[in-house]
Design an enzyme around this catalytic site. Structure first.
Site, PDB file in Angstrom:
ATOM      1  N   GLY A 141      -0.199  -2.600 -10.653  1.00  0.00           N
ATOM      2  CA  GLY A 141      -0.770  -3.298  -9.514  1.00  0.00           C
ATOM      3  C   GLY A 141      -0.828  -4.797  -9.721  1.00  0.00           C
ATOM      4  O   GLY A 141      -0.553  -5.571  -8.805  1.00  0.00           O
ATOM      5  N   THR A 162      -4.781  -5.884  -3.278  1.00  0.00           N
ATOM      6  CA  THR A 162      -3.398  -5.636  -2.855  1.00  0.00           C
ATOM      7  C   THR A 162      -2.527  -5.156  -3.998  1.00  0.00           C
ATOM      8  O   THR A 162      -1.501  -4.509  -3.763  1.00  0.00           O
ATOM      9  CB  THR A 162      -2.792  -6.916  -2.256  1.00  0.00           C
ATOM     10  OG1 THR A 162      -2.879  -7.975  -3.215  1.00  0.00           O
ATOM     11  CG2 THR A 162      -3.537  -7.321  -0.998  1.00  0.00           C
ATOM     12  N   CYS A 163      -2.937  -5.472  -5.230  1.00  0.00           N
ATOM     13  CA  CYS A 163      -2.105  -5.058  -6.351  1.00  0.00           C
ATOM     14  C   CYS A 163      -2.043  -3.550  -6.483  1.00  0.00           C
ATOM     15  O   CYS A 163      -1.078  -2.999  -6.997  1.00  0.00           O
ATOM     16  CB  CYS A 163      -2.605  -5.694  -7.646  1.00  0.00           C
ATOM     17  SG  CYS A 163      -4.300  -5.251  -8.063  1.00  0.00           S
ATOM     18  N   VAL A 164      -3.095  -2.858  -6.011  1.00  0.00           N
ATOM     19  CA  VAL A 164      -3.105  -1.398  -6.095  1.00  0.00           C
ATOM     20  C   VAL A 164      -3.231  -0.770  -4.717  1.00  0.00           C
ATOM     21  O   VAL A 164      -3.564   0.405  -4.601  1.00  0.00           O
ATOM     22  CB  VAL A 164      -4.244  -0.906  -7.020  1.00  0.00           C
ATOM     23  CG1 VAL A 164      -3.943  -1.241  -8.464  1.00  0.00           C
ATOM     24  CG2 VAL A 164      -5.585  -1.495  -6.588  1.00  0.00           C
TER      25      VAL A 164
END
Length: 1019
Positions: free
Chosen positions: A710, A986-988
């Site tokens: 992520g 947003t990374c995950v």
């Protein structure tokens, strides 16, 4: 009585010992062999001496007889005895000269006076032999004074009029007898030898005006004898018209005489085998035959009857088809550096060299490779050949064929052969044909020849190689070539406005006709790619197209299909499923087979579970041929799945595990210097390896947490935002906010090119990992990813004003020269205006009605390709380090944009909900979650995209649905404080949603968050 002593004969040796040793026996044998050899040598010498003496006596006697014959000839030069002596003497130059001069001195009557007396029959036999000797003498020494005398006599003997003048009704019969005798003894070969024996600059040689009448006199003599007429006509073409620079060798009066008497109208009387016989000639004589026809025939096009024009076009087409590619115009040698291939260039790639040669679509060698070196042509021959593809010549042929519609099939075959035999002139040839009658030739080809043929019909797709279809291939292939050429200078507004309902110069085919044509081309191309035995395609030739391989047909059709499909991709006009060939395939086995074939090609040493037979390998190989050339025959979702399999196999072959810890590359990046740190840390790193990103905060401390994928996604997303920021000077945007490389000189500096290379690697990493990035590229730039050229239709998205100006020029009804355009472009770079020539000496070449399509193509090519060549090459170099360019060729520009950034389609909430994970107190039945989906269900598409962007950093859904989103969309409990706004990681792909108690509150807070850009939450 024999003498007791002094006998020189050898005595027989007698061994009184009673027993011979082995050595003595061998010695006796050797001595006997030596004596036998000695006797043989003596006999050979004696026989040689006898033969030598006989030869000498014969030579001496022959000289004596010849002296006697010459003496007798001198005593009775014009009599029958003298004629007999001359016939016996044969090729005696002294005697022939004596007789010729005596006859000419005595007057023309002395040549024929013996023919009417008692010796008439003998005279005819003798004069034929003497004529042959005269012709051979003139051929061996055409510049001698005696040759003039010999040729004058021959002209008299071979002229029915002259013979009739002296012999009455028997005159033409006598002339025919002598002419036939010479014709059977290589008359035209000797005449050719006489012409070539005179230097080209020696036009004043007296014998030349006497040779020309002999060339055409047999055609007059045998006008009523078909067999002999055919023989003479064939010899004239293969022996005389194959002479290098024939028009340059003759004085003007003789050239005019030959041109006027050349029997072009009699071409239909050539033997049926003549085109094949002419094609069997060596390459150089064939080229000279073409050049001489180009000199003599065009002025007579208007007067040629239909049959003669048809035969002429058939002959020219056959000759051109039999030539090695580039034989008419050998390309200049390429610099050594040009032979170095670059990894991002595909087979169809435009190399975008800096030379000023006209832009060309790649042409595969149409005919078989030459078995002999290409000839070095004289500059005058080359200049004469240049008239063949010239617009003026082609237009004259088109007009002549229009007067005689029956000649059109031969015209089509000729144009096709010319474009294939002369790749460097292909654009000019096809462009002229396309422009003729406002594209009317394209309509005529489709409606008059292709539409009614069986080629490519659904019910006959498998029978395309049948020899019975020979006559249908030239019109189909020419139509395909011409329409591909027309699309290069056809804007989308023209494409969707056919000539039937708009002004002249629009799309020559209606959309309905294009649907039928494209389906036929697709059926043929798919059949050729799908054939089990590809050797038939690579080595076999097409019936009706002399020497043209099936492979060439396949690639020609592929280019046209790709161009039509490109228009359909931008603005669909074909029915659902039009491009798919799925009825002929099992999709599940297709994916498996394609992946296996790719694996075998890229990893030949990887052991298989069981070996494949040659038949199985041959059966598997067509999958990649379809995917790389006509990928639209396979549904997009299937190709995406195959692409993901290719990446997965490549990752395994590299020894990497996306979710494992082994081999992970740990990189520290400062949050406020993401682009610079990414460039420095990852510039030379192997980006195919799993990368673990560690962010450094503003205080220089590592941020807590472990990157399970992520954090890297966040880094990649943030990196793309920075590097594609137009303020950095590397990228510009068109009116649709689609990016393309900045063409200015700053972007071509080494440091900038390194950034393009790095950006290419970064985007390649995104494709490799399946991470969607929210960036859109201009279509013409995406086309370069696929190794395709961009043409006028792409220019509208880059420079609408220039596009409109070129469209105006294309349809300008006045004289284009009034616009004062030349083959140059002006561009402003950092305040300085620079003029660039599009072709050599382009500033002095005006744009005319004939060459304006070439100008439009070159201007488009310059703006869309050459200006950004270095930037594009650097970008592709980085991209190709991550993604095999063959994989990208499975998609078109629009599909590639989808592969990179997701599908710009309505978001399917049912699909999203079924692939959403929950955390904390939440599950699918939690009241807040139920309210969440109720609220989202009331969102319009823009609001749904904003929500998706808020959670995943990309507003477009994944290609194959939300099951492909990695990690899956997730919602986690964020506490009970209803005053808080939702946040996201947003990374995950995680939404942190507080437990709101009402749908109104949830809706207001959610919309406020997604439109206010609530920050990334690490908690």
């Amino acid at each position: 009585m024999l003498p007791l002593f002094g006998d020189d004969r050898k005595r027989r040796e007698i061994n009184l010992g009673g027993r011979r040793t082995a050595a003595t026996h061998d010695l006796i044998l050797e001595q006997a062999k030596a004596r036998r050899t000695e006797r043989e040598d003596i006999r050979r010498k004696r026989d040689s001496a006898v033969r030598l003496q006989a030869w000498w006596r014969g030579l001496h006697e022959a000289r004596r007889v010849r002296r006697q014959l010459r003496q007798t000839l001198a005593e009775n030069v014009t009599g029958i005895v003298g004629l007999r002596c001359l016939a016996v003497l044969g090729q005696d130059e002294e005697a022939l000269a004596l007789w010729s001069n005596a006859v000419l001195g005595a007057g023309e009557e002395s040549l024929f006076h013996l023919a009417t007396g008692a010796e008439g029959s003998s005279w005819l036999v003798l004069i034929r032999e003497v004529s042959y000797s005269l012709l051979k003498s003139a051929a061996s020494a055409p510049r001698s004074p005696d040759a003039v005398s010999h040729l004058r006599i021959l002209n008299a003997l071979l002229s029915p009029a002259v013979c009739g003048k002296h012999l009455g009704d028997q005159g033409p019969v006598v002339s025919r007898e002598i002419t036939g005798y010479l014709l059977a003894r290589e008359m035209y070969t000797l005449l050719s030898q006489a012409i070539t024996g005179i230097a080209i600059d020696a036009k004043n040689t007296p014998s030349l005006p006497l040779i020309v009448p002999l060339i055409t006199s047999p055609l007059t003599t045998f006008s009523s004898s078909p067999e002999q007429y055919q023989t003479a006509l064939s010899a004239l073409f293969t022996r005389i018209l194959t002479i290098p620079l024939l028009p340059n060798r003759l004085p003007l009066s003789s050239l005019t005489e030959l041109s006027s008497r050349l029997p072009l109208s009699a071409l239909p009387q050539l033997p049926a085998t003549f085109p094949a016989d002419a094609c069997a000639l060596p390459t150089e004589p064939k080229i000279h035959l073409i050049a001489n026809l180009a000199a003599f025939a065009p002025p007579r096009y208007k007067a040629l009857p239909a049959a003669a024009l048809s035969a002429y076009l058939e002959l020219l087409g056959a000759l051109l088809s039999s030539l090695p590619v580039n034989a008419l115009d050998p390309p200049p040698p390429k610099p050594k550096s040009a032979t170095t291939s670059k990894p991002w260039h595909t087979a169809d790639s435009d190399t975008d060299s800096d030379d000023d040669s006209p832009v060309q679509v790649r042409v595969v060698s149409s005919f078989t490779a030459p078995a002999e070196p290409l000839p070095q042509l004289d500059a005058r021959t080359s200049k004469r050949l240049q008239t063949l593809p010239a617009p003026a010549h082609l237009t004259a042929l088109l007009q002549a064929a229009q007067r005689h519609p029956a000649t059109q099939p031969q015209l089509f075959a000729f144009i096709l052969s010319l474009s294939m035999a002369w790749p460097r002139k292909k654009d000019v040839v096809l462009g002229t044909a396309v422009a003729y009658a406002g594209g009317g030739l394209i309509r005529e080809l489709w409606r008059g020849y292709v539409r009614g043929s069986v080629l490519g019909r659904d019910e006959r797709a498998g029978a395309i190689m049948d020899p019975e279809n020979a006559a249908q291939w030239p019109p189909l292939l020419l139509l395909t070539e011409m329409y591909t050429q027309a699309l290069q200078t056809m804007g989308d507004d023209e494409f969707f406005s056919s000539a039937a309902n708009s002004s002249a110069g629009r799309n020559p085919l209606s959309l309905d006709e294009l649907i039928a044509l494209s389906r036929r081309l697709l059926n043929i191309a798919f059949t050729l790619y799908w054939r089990e035995d590809q050797r038939d395609v690579q080595e076999g030739t097409v019936p009706g197209l002399r020497g043209v391989r099936w492979e060439v047909v396949r690639e020609t059709l592929t280019r046209c299909l790709q161009a039509i499909h490109g228009r359909d991709s931008r603005k669909p006009f074909t029915p659902e499923g039009h491009w798919h060939c799925t009825s002929q395939l099992d999709m599940s086995s297709f994916i498996e087979a394609a992946v296996l074939e790719e694996q075998r090609l890229t990893q030949p040493d990887v052991p298989q579970s069981r070996p494949l037979s040659k038949r199985q390998v041959a059966k598997l190989s067509p999958r990649l041929g379809v995917l790389h050339n006509i990928p639209f025959a396979i549904p997009f979702e299937i190709r995406v799945s195959i692409f993901r399999h290719f990446v997965a196999n490549d990752m395994i072959s590299q020894g990497y595990d996306r979710y494992g810890r082994r081999g992970r590359l740990r990189v520290s990046v400062r949050r406020d210097h993401i682009a610079e740190d990414g460039f420095d840390r990852l510039g030379d790193a192997d980006l195919k390896a799993p990368i673990e990103i560690v962010f450094i905060d503003q205080f220089g401390q590592e941020e807590a947490g472990i990157d399970g994928g992520g954090v890297f996604k966040e880094f990649l997303t943030s990196l793309c935002k920075e590097v594609f920021d137009r303020d950095r000077g590397l990228w510009l945007a068109n009116k649709k906010n689609e990016l393309y490389p900045n063409p200015h000189s700053y972007a071509k500096e080494p440091h900038s090119l390194n950034w393009y290379r790095f950006i290419g690697r970064v985007l390649g990493k995104a494709l490799y990992e399946g991470i969607l990035v929210d960036v859109a590229f201009a279509g013409f730039f995406l086309a370069k990813w696929l190794g395709k050229q961009s043409f006028l239709d792409d220019l509208a998205s880059l420079d609408p004003d220039l596009y409109n100006g070129l469209i105006f020029l294309k349809h300008y009804n006045g004289n284009p020269e009034d616009l004062s355009l030349t083959f140059t472009v002006d561009e402003e770079d950092l305040g300085v205006t620079k003029t660039t020539e599009l072709i050599p000496n382009g500033s002095n070449i005006p744009v005319t009605r004939e060459n304006r399509l070439q100008y439009i193509t070159l201007v488009s090519h310059y703006r869309l390709t050459k200006q950004i060549r270095l930037q594009s090459e650097a970008f592709f170099e980085g991209l190709s380090q991550m993604i095999d360019t063959k994989w990208l060729r499975m998609f078109n520009q629009q599909e590639l944009q989808i592969l990179l950034g997701g599908v710009d389609t309505p978001i399917d909430l049912d699909d999203l909900r079924s692939h959403t994970n929950y955390g904390g107190l939440y599950d699918d039945n939690h009241p807040t979650i139920v309210m969440f989906w109720n609220v989202v269900n009331t969102f319009n598409q823009d609001q749904r995209k904003a929500l998706l962007r808020f959670v995943t950093s990309c507003s477009r859904p994944p290609l194959l649905g939300f099951k492909e989103l990695v990690p899956n969309f997730a919602i986690r409990d964020a506490g009970s404080d209803e005053a808080r706004l939702p946040t996201s990681s947003t990374c995950v792909n995680l939404l942190k949603l507080p437990r709101y108690q009402s749908e109104k509150t949830l809706r207001d807070k959610l919309l406020q968050a997604i439109y206010s850009g609530a920050g990334f939450d690490l908690s």
